[in-house]
Design a protein around this motif. Structure first.
Motif, PDB file in Angstrom:
ATOM      1  N   GLN A  63      10.136  10.257  -2.336  1.00 62.32           N
ATOM      2  CA  GLN A  63       8.705   9.978  -2.319  1.00 62.32           C
ATOM      3  C   GLN A  63       8.420   8.625  -1.670  1.00 62.32           C
ATOM      4  O   GLN A  63       7.510   8.493  -0.842  1.00 62.32           O
ATOM      5  N   LYS A  95       2.690   6.417  -6.894  1.00 66.86           N
ATOM      6  CA  LYS A  95       2.249   6.826  -5.559  1.00 66.86           C
ATOM      7  C   LYS A  95       1.855   5.650  -4.679  1.00 66.86           C
ATOM      8  O   LYS A  95       1.454   5.853  -3.529  1.00 66.86           O
ATOM      9  N   GLU A 118       1.695   6.731  -0.555  1.00 72.27           N
ATOM     10  CA  GLU A 118       2.177   8.044  -0.124  1.00 72.27           C
ATOM     11  C   GLU A 118       1.061   8.848   0.514  1.00 72.27           C
ATOM     12  O   GLU A 118       1.235   9.497   1.524  1.00 72.27           O
TER      13      GLU A 118
END
Length: 489
Positions: free
Chosen positions: A169, A469, A485
Motif C-alpha cells: 500500500q 492511507k 494512496e
C-alpha cells in the motif's frame, strides 16, 4: 676563394631565401669576412641597408637628443617605533586554581525576570477566533464542519495487518503538489497531530506559537492561528477538540463549536512540551523541569505530578510523553539526561523502570499500537532502540542501530512513529540525500524510502494517519507534505 666553395655558399644563401638581385652584394660581404656563415652574411646585409634608410631619413642626427628615462626608485619609509599597549592580565584556569564553578540556580531573580520577559503567556482568557487568526482560506468551514461532526463519525480502525500488504500500500503513495503541499506555519514546525477521524485534518504547532490547520483536497483549506507566545511543544486532537502545550507555560483547548482557544492550564515554573489527551477531561504534559503533569481541564488545575517535587532533578528535562493505550495506567517519559522512564499512574514517587540505553537526549519513545509491548526510541546519540515492555515491570532492550539524528539547533528533533496497523514497522525522518523519509522494521532494516521531487528539505516530523492511507511530514520551513494512496477526503 675556390669557385666550388663560392658556388656552394650561393646555394646555401638561396636556401635562406636570398634573391638573385642582392646575391652578389652578400657575396661581397662573404669575401671580406670569409668566417661568417651564410645566415650571418645575410644579417649583415640587412643591417647595412637599414642604416642607409635611417641616414636618408636623418634619424641618426636626432638620436643624441633622446634621453633615457630611468625607472623610479622606491621610496624608503622610515620605521617609527610605537610604544606597545599595556598587556591585559592573562586568563587563568578556575579549575586549576581550585575555584568552585557557579551552579545553575532556577531561583535566581535575574533568571526568572529573563524568562518572564521572553516567554510572557497570552492572557488567561478565552481567545476568540477573530482575535488570533493570522491567515484563513476563503472557505474555512470544511475544517470546522469536520471537527464538529467528528463526535458522530466513526474513528479510523487500527486492526493489525500483514507487513507485506502494508508495504504494498505504501509503495503506491505519491504527492500531488496542487492538493497536498502547503505552508502550514510561518516558521519551523515544532509539533504535529492528525485528527483520528476518517477525514484527514493536519494540525501543526510552530516555534513562534502559531497553530496551523490544514485539510487537503481539490480546494486546500488552511487556517493559521496564534494562541501562544512561544514554541508549541505539544499538540494533540481529542475526538472533538484540539489541545496545545507551549513553552510559555500554557495549555489551550480549541473548541470548533465556539471557535475559541480556552486556556485550561497555566504553569509558571517552566516550559511545557509534549501533551497527551487521556480523555475529554484529563490531559498530561511533559515539562522542562522534569515532571509529567496531570491536569483536569474542567477545573483548570493540576491533579498530580510525576515524580514528586523532591525527585525532579534526577529525571532531567522531559522531551517525550506517550501512553500505553492498552493499559492507560502506564506511560513513558524521555529526557535530556538520556533516560527513558516507564511510569505507573498509581505511583507518583518513582517510575516502574528506567532505561539507560541511550547516551544523549532522547527526543521520543512510543508504544506500538497493536499490543503496547514494544517501544521505539530515538535519541541525539545517533541511535534508534527497539525495547520491550511486555512484563509491565521492566524495559528490556531488544535491538539498537545507528541512524543520523543530530539535526542541530535549527531543526526539530526527529521523532519515530509506528504504522497504525503494525508493531513491526515504524517511520522517521532522514538527513540523507536525496531528502526522504524512511520506513524501518524492528530488525533494523530499511523497508522503504519515500522521496519526491517536491521535497528538498529534512522532514523532522512524520506521522501516519490512523487509516494508514496517508503519511504526513513537517519541516523546518513550516511546510507540510502529504504522501497519500488516493484522494484524501
Amino acid at each position: 676563394m675556390p669557385k666550388a666553395k663560392e658556388s656552394q655558399f650561393k646555394d646555401e644563401l638561396k636556401l635562406l631565401g636570398v634573391d638573385d638581385n642582392i646575391l652578389e652584394e652578400i657575396m661581397e660581404i662573404h669575401r671580406q669576412k670569409p668566417d661568417l656563415a651564410p645566415y650571418d652574411c645575410k644579417r649583415q646585409y640587412n643591417i647595412k641597408k637599414n642604416e642607409e634608410k635611417l641616414r636618408a631619413l636623418n634619424l641618426f642626427s636626432s638620436k643624441p637628443q633622446m634621453k633615457v628615462i630611468k625607472p623610479a626608485q622606491p621610496v624608503k619609509r622610515k620605521w617609527t617605533h610605537k610604544p606597545a599597549a599595556p598587556l591585559e592580565p592573562s586568563r587563568k584556569s578556575a579549575r586549576l586554581a581550585g575555584i568552585t564553578p557557579l551552579k545553575y540556580n532556577p531561583d535566581l531573580e535575574e533568571f526568572k525576570k529573563a524568562v518572564a520577559i521572553k516567554r510572557t503567556p497570552k492572557p488567561a482568557v478565552k481567545l476568540s477566533f477573530d482575535d488570533i487568526v493570522d491567515i484563513k482560506s476563503d472557505n474555512a468551514e470544511p475544517i470546522f464542519s469536520a471537527l464538529k461532526d467528528s463526535r458522530h463519525c466513526k474513528m479510523a480502525s487500527t486492526t493489525k495487518r500483514d507487513t507485506s500488504s502494508i508495504l504494498q500500500q505504501i509503495s503506491r503513495f505519491h504527492i500531488n503538489p496542487d492538493k497536498h503541499i502547503t505552508k502550514l506555519c510561518k516558521n519551523r514546525i515544532s509539533s504535529i497531530a492528525l485528527h483520528p477521524g476518517n477525514k484527514l485534518i493536519v494540525a501543526g504547532g510552530s516555534k513562534t506559537g502559531e497553530v496551523g490547520l490544514f485539510m487537503p483536497g481539490q480546494k486546500k483549506v488552511v487556517i493559521r492561528l496564534a494562541p501562544h507566545s512561544d514554541i508549541v511543544g505539544g499538540i494533540q486532537f481529542s475526538k472533538e477538540k484540539l489541545f496545545t502545550a507551549s513553552y510559555d507555560g500554557g495549555i489551550r483547548m480549541f473548541d470548533p463549536e465556539t471557535l475559541q482557544f480556552d486556556q485550561v492550564f497555566s504553569w509558571s515554573d517552566g516550559w511545557l512540551r509534549q501533551i497527551n489527551v487521556l480523555d475529554k477531561n484529563i490531559v498530561m504534559a511533559a515539562s522542562a523541569n522534569g515532571q509529567a503533569l496531570k491536569i483536569d481541564v474542567r477545573e483548570n488545575k493540576q491533579i498530580c505530578a510525576y515524580p514528586s517535587k523532591e525527585n525532579v532533578k534526577e529525571y532531567g528535562s522531559l522531551w517525550g510523553l506517550d501512553h500505553n493505550k492498552f493499559d492507560m495506567n502506564y506511560f513513558l517519559t524521555t529526557s535530556n539526561n538520556a533516560k527513558i522512564s516507564a511510569w505507573d499512574h498509581r505511583n507518583t514517587k518513582h517510575p516502574v523502570d528506567v532505561d539507560r540505553t541511550h547516551e544523549k537526549t532522547v527526543s521520543s519513545a512510543v508504544f506500538d499500537p497493536i499490543k503496547g509491548e514494544k517501544i521505539v526510541s530515538i535519541a541525539y546519540d545517533d541511535q534508534v532502540s527497539i525495547l520491550e515492555f511486555s512484563s509491565k515491570s521492566k524495559i528490556t532492550k531488544l535491538m539498537k542501530f545507528f541512524h543520523a539524528n543530530n539535526t542541530g539547533r535549527f531543526l526539530t528533533k526527529f521523532q519515530a512513529r509506528w504504522h497504525p496497523a503494525s508493531d513491526e514497522l515504524f517511520v522517521m525522518g532522514s538527513m540523507a540525500h536525496p531528502r526522504r523519509v524512511e520506513i524501518y522494521n524492528v530488525q533494523k532494516q530499511v523497508e522503504m524510502k519515500l522521496s519526491n521531487e517536491n521535497i528538498g528539505s529534512i522532514q523532522s516530523l512524520v506521522q501516519f494517519h490512523d487509516s494508514g492511507k496517508a503519511l504526513v511530514c513537517g519541516n523546518g520551513s513550516g511546510y507540510c507534505y502529504i504522501f497519500h494512496e488516493r484522494e484524501c477526503n
